[in-house]
Design a protein around this motif. Sequence first.
Motif, mmCIF file in Angstrom:
data_model
loop_
_atom_site.group_PDB
_atom_site.id
_atom_site.type_symbol
_atom_site.label_atom_id
_atom_site.label_comp_id
_atom_site.label_asym_id
_atom_site.label_seq_id
_atom_site.Cartn_x
_atom_site.Cartn_y
_atom_site.Cartn_z
ATOM 1 N N LEU A 90 0.796 -1.366 -0.016
ATOM 2 C CA LEU A 90 0.023 -0.040 -0.151
ATOM 3 C C LEU A 90 0.865 1.256 -0.036
ATOM 4 O O LEU A 90 0.448 2.237 -0.656
ATOM 5 C CB LEU A 90 -0.865 -0.046 1.098
ATOM 6 N N ALA A 91 1.854 1.186 0.706
ATOM 7 C CA ALA A 91 2.782 2.547 0.925
ATOM 8 C C ALA A 91 3.957 2.722 -0.271
ATOM 9 O O ALA A 91 4.107 3.842 -0.484
ATOM 10 C CB ALA A 91 3.514 2.519 2.328
ATOM 11 N N THR A 92 4.019 1.511 -0.999
ATOM 12 C CA THR A 92 5.047 1.603 -1.906
ATOM 13 C C THR A 92 4.662 1.197 -3.508
ATOM 14 O O THR A 92 5.526 1.461 -4.475
ATOM 15 C CB THR A 92 6.178 1.034 -1.569
ATOM 16 N N SER A 93 3.647 0.432 -3.526
ATOM 17 C CA SER A 93 3.262 -0.070 -4.655
ATOM 18 C C SER A 93 4.091 -1.489 -5.087
ATOM 19 O O SER A 93 4.236 -1.800 -6.171
ATOM 20 C CB SER A 93 2.818 0.715 -5.935
ATOM 21 N N ASP A 94 4.851 -1.795 -4.348
ATOM 22 C CA ASP A 94 5.803 -2.962 -4.497
ATOM 23 C C ASP A 94 5.071 -3.973 -3.653
ATOM 24 O O ASP A 94 5.088 -4.253 -2.598
ATOM 25 C CB ASP A 94 7.130 -2.664 -3.955
ATOM 26 N N GLN A 127 -2.278 -10.613 -8.546
ATOM 27 C CA GLN A 127 -1.204 -9.503 -9.061
ATOM 28 C C GLN A 127 -2.055 -8.336 -9.538
ATOM 29 O O GLN A 127 -1.872 -7.349 -9.573
ATOM 30 C CB GLN A 127 -0.177 -10.127 -9.887
ATOM 31 N N ALA A 128 -3.145 -8.731 -10.441
ATOM 32 C CA ALA A 128 -4.091 -7.836 -11.018
ATOM 33 C C ALA A 128 -4.673 -7.010 -10.293
ATOM 34 O O ALA A 128 -4.850 -5.632 -10.155
ATOM 35 C CB ALA A 128 -4.868 -8.413 -12.196
ATOM 36 N N PHE A 129 -5.201 -7.391 -9.284
ATOM 37 C CA PHE A 129 -5.920 -6.972 -8.005
ATOM 38 C C PHE A 129 -5.174 -5.985 -7.285
ATOM 39 O O PHE A 129 -5.306 -4.567 -6.914
ATOM 40 C CB PHE A 129 -6.359 -7.909 -6.971
ATOM 41 N N PHE A 130 -3.960 -6.188 -6.827
ATOM 42 C CA PHE A 130 -2.863 -5.455 -6.110
ATOM 43 C C PHE A 130 -2.509 -4.322 -7.073
ATOM 44 O O PHE A 130 -2.291 -3.140 -6.630
ATOM 45 C CB PHE A 130 -1.850 -6.073 -5.679
ATOM 46 N N GLN A 131 -2.362 -4.442 -8.230
ATOM 47 C CA GLN A 131 -1.908 -3.329 -9.262
ATOM 48 C C GLN A 131 -3.281 -2.469 -9.177
ATOM 49 O O GLN A 131 -2.795 -1.293 -9.393
ATOM 50 C CB GLN A 131 -1.737 -4.015 -10.698
ATOM 51 N N HIS A 132 -4.471 -2.980 -9.353
ATOM 52 C CA HIS A 132 -5.567 -2.192 -9.373
ATOM 53 C C HIS A 132 -5.443 -1.444 -7.922
ATOM 54 O O HIS A 132 -5.948 -0.085 -8.130
ATOM 55 C CB HIS A 132 -6.960 -3.047 -9.359
ATOM 56 N N VAL A 133 -5.489 -1.892 -6.826
ATOM 57 C CA VAL A 133 -5.185 -1.197 -5.506
ATOM 58 C C VAL A 133 -4.283 -0.021 -5.607
ATOM 59 O O VAL A 133 -4.479 1.180 -5.161
ATOM 60 C CB VAL A 133 -4.929 -2.001 -4.408
ATOM 61 N N SER A 134 -3.275 -0.250 -6.409
ATOM 62 C CA SER A 134 -2.117 0.852 -6.402
ATOM 63 C C SER A 134 -2.546 1.832 -7.356
ATOM 64 O O SER A 134 -2.244 3.169 -7.203
ATOM 65 C CB SER A 134 -0.765 0.144 -6.989
ATOM 66 N N GLU A 135 -3.273 1.413 -8.371
ATOM 67 C CA GLU A 135 -3.930 2.441 -9.294
ATOM 68 C C GLU A 135 -4.996 3.662 -8.581
ATOM 69 O O GLU A 135 -5.164 4.617 -8.715
ATOM 70 C CB GLU A 135 -4.559 1.651 -10.629
ATOM 71 N N VAL A 136 -5.758 2.700 -7.688
ATOM 72 C CA VAL A 136 -6.788 3.590 -6.851
ATOM 73 C C VAL A 136 -6.382 4.682 -5.989
ATOM 74 O O VAL A 136 -6.728 5.647 -5.792
ATOM 75 C CB VAL A 136 -7.874 2.563 -6.307
ATOM 76 N N PHE A 137 -5.354 4.168 -5.129
ATOM 77 C CA PHE A 137 -4.796 4.750 -4.093
ATOM 78 C C PHE A 137 -3.281 5.352 -4.189
ATOM 79 O O PHE A 137 -2.836 6.255 -3.431
ATOM 80 C CB PHE A 137 -4.520 3.695 -2.783
ATOM 81 N N GLY A 138 -2.711 5.086 -5.086
ATOM 82 C CA GLY A 138 -1.396 5.322 -5.475
ATOM 83 C C GLY A 138 -0.694 4.876 -4.485
ATOM 84 O O GLY A 138 -0.697 3.604 -4.002
ATOM 85 N N THR A 139 0.160 5.638 -3.769
ATOM 86 C CA THR A 139 0.944 5.253 -2.375
ATOM 87 C C THR A 139 0.686 6.257 -1.288
ATOM 88 O O THR A 139 1.502 6.497 -0.237
ATOM 89 C CB THR A 139 2.385 5.208 -2.715
#
Length: 132
Positions: free
Chosen positions: A23-27, A59-71
């Motif tokens: 969540l904090a880094t998108s890694d 992996q697609a879900f976590f990428q989506h989370v990063s797109e929604v929230f950034g870091t």
Amino acid sequence: MSAEPENTLKIAHQAFAHLQHGLATSDWHPMLDLLTEDFTFWFPVGAYHGLNVGKERAQAFFQHVSEVFGTTIKVTSLERVTSNETTVVFEFRDEGLMFGEPYANRIAVSFDVRGDKICGYREYFGSDGKSN
């Protein structure tokens, strides 16, 4: 054969730390490395609503989370941890920006542990996150 409760807690705490890191880094690599090949997850809304199967879907879900929230999303408090031999539930508050708008919520995530991996994840949310 039952899982050792101490190992279950250790692996789940590791997964929760990896979730916060993602969540904090998108890694998301540390989190993805902790998942079994037959990993399943359940999410309550949106494109990932319901049951999802496999690491590629995760992996697609976590990428989506990063797109929604950034870091921007941060866990602000861990309210409770509940566990048994195979499952650990973390209840927490988080806040940040969602699509650039202020966001705060109360979340519960549940990790199912098999050996030294996470084989299942469920997420629940819905309150406004305000302290009352």
